[in-house]
Enzyme design. Structure first.
Site, PDB file in Angstrom:
ATOM      1  N   ASP A 198      -2.583  -1.387   9.926  1.00 11.27           N
ATOM      2  CA  ASP A 198      -2.632  -1.503   8.465  1.00 11.27           C
ATOM      3  C   ASP A 198      -3.147  -2.854   7.976  1.00 11.27           C
ATOM      4  O   ASP A 198      -3.389  -3.018   6.780  1.00 11.27           O
ATOM      5  CB  ASP A 198      -1.236  -1.273   7.869  1.00 11.27           C
ATOM      6  CG  ASP A 198      -0.765   0.165   7.980  1.00 11.27           C
ATOM      7  OD1 ASP A 198      -1.612   1.045   8.228  1.00 11.27           O
ATOM      8  OD2 ASP A 198       0.441   0.406   7.821  1.00 11.27           O
ATOM      9  N   LYS A 209       0.845  -1.193   0.000  1.00 11.17           N
ATOM     10  CA  LYS A 209       0.000   0.000   0.000  1.00 11.17           C
ATOM     11  C   LYS A 209       0.877   1.239   0.000  1.00 11.17           C
ATOM     12  O   LYS A 209       2.027   1.234   0.439  1.00 11.17           O
ATOM     13  CB  LYS A 209      -0.949   0.014   1.198  1.00 11.17           C
ATOM     14  CG  LYS A 209      -0.305   0.103   2.590  1.00 11.17           C
ATOM     15  CD  LYS A 209       0.073   1.510   3.027  1.00 11.17           C
ATOM     16  CE  LYS A 209       0.734   1.521   4.396  1.00 11.17           C
ATOM     17  NZ  LYS A 209       1.405   2.809   4.723  1.00 11.17           N
TER      18      LYS A 209
END
Length: 321
Positions: free
Chosen positions: A139, A12
């Protein structure tokens, strides 16, 4: 029950990371626009006589193979939820930069959740996996879902963000990593130096409507102009050479540039695939980074891949603890 299962999971980038003050639990409140990109780790889960971790790929030597690894924690957590001994061999094939601000460890945790669930046949629904993912780290839930999402709280509360088409990125990796807690600590220190408190006087984090509109309309130029990372000053303070990388990318035609998350990977937006390839070549030649790789996104989160086993743990590409 299958003999092994492989899960592919993407990296990401934080297209925007707004960081608030430190909360009572020690975390900082954030408003983060997570964006999944086509750089991948793969985690293969195989029955074993005990929980074991092996690692292959770039910077494998820097990935822990003890219980601190998020993939190991994921197997333990899922096993505890369903009363299963987590006797599995987790083989991680690294394609995401290690300690690079792209959630590689979180991605491995998400992949292990999906892989162990499939191997054991626990049938955990999405809400259970997301709950366990949030226990593992801020995350990890996004690594499960992929796409583009707004993360709030400490990043674990996700809202999908409408996005048109694909965007082209280039990621320049640095020598060595940066510790996420160290970068947040430096962010607090820098704020205090400028007269603000890290706890009470920092504005509540919020997303920029211009960034959300750029994603909705699929406009790479507008996306590049709206990139923001409140941790960038801290990362540059700890690793000043990153400024040279950012400058080299901008000089080579990037239409947006920022440090990815807590760094030290630098992320650049390009107008199209050809521009991304040229930008990656220019960054690599600049001598300001170790490597530069183009990637497209958004892409899905953790996905099952059915294919043969990775090489045996004693083979040349594996590292056992």
């Amino acid at each position: 029950m299958q003999s092994s299962i492989t899960v592919r999971v993407p990296a990401k980038v934080n297209a925007q990371l707004a960081v608030g003050g430190r909360r009572s639990d020690g975390y900082h409140g954030v408003a983060s626009v997570f964006f999944s990109v086509g750089l991948y780790d793969e985690v293969t889960v195989t029955p074993a006589d005990r929980l074991r971790i092996t690692v292959a790929g770039t910077d494998a030597a820097f990935v822990p193979t003890d219980p601190s690894n998020l993939a190991a924690k994921a197997a333990l957590l899922l096993g505890a939820r369903y009363g299963i001994e987590p006797n599995v061999h987790l083989h991680i094939d690294k394609g995401i930069p290690v300690a690079g601000g792209m959630a590689g460890g979180s991605a491995d945790g998400a992949a292990a959740l999906v892989g162990c669930d499939a191997l054991w046949g626990t049938g955990a629904d999405r809400s259970v996996l997301l709950e366990l993912a949030a226990e593992l780290g801020s995350d990890v839930p996004f690594s499960l879902t992929g796409g583009v999402a707004l993360g709030e709280g400490r990043g674990e509360r996700l809202t999908p963000v409408p996005t048109a088409g694909s965007f082209h990125w280039v990621f320049a990796t640095a020598e060595g990593g940066l510790s996420t807690p160290a970068v947040y600590g430096e962010c607090d220190r820098l704020r205090e130096l400028t007269g603000g408190s890290s706890d009470t006087e920092v504005p509540v984090p919020a997303t920029d409507p211009a960034l959300l509109e750029a994603l909705r309309t699929g406009d790479p130029g507008a996306l590049g102009a709206a990139l923001r990372n409140d941790l960038q000053a801290a990362a540059l303070s700890l690793r000043p050479a990153l400024a040279d990388t950012l400058r080299a990318g901008t000089d080579a035609g990037a239409i947006g540039a920022l440090v990815s998350g807590s760094g030290p990977t630098c992320a650049f937006v390009a107008k199209d695939a050809a521009a991304a390839a040229a930008l990656a070549a220019a960054l690599t030649a600049s001598g300001t980074c170790r490597t530069a790789r183009p990637a497209e996104g958004p892409v899905p989160g953790a996905v099952l891949v059915r294919r043969p086993l990775v090489p045996a743990p004693n083979g040349p590409v594996s590292r056992a603890d």
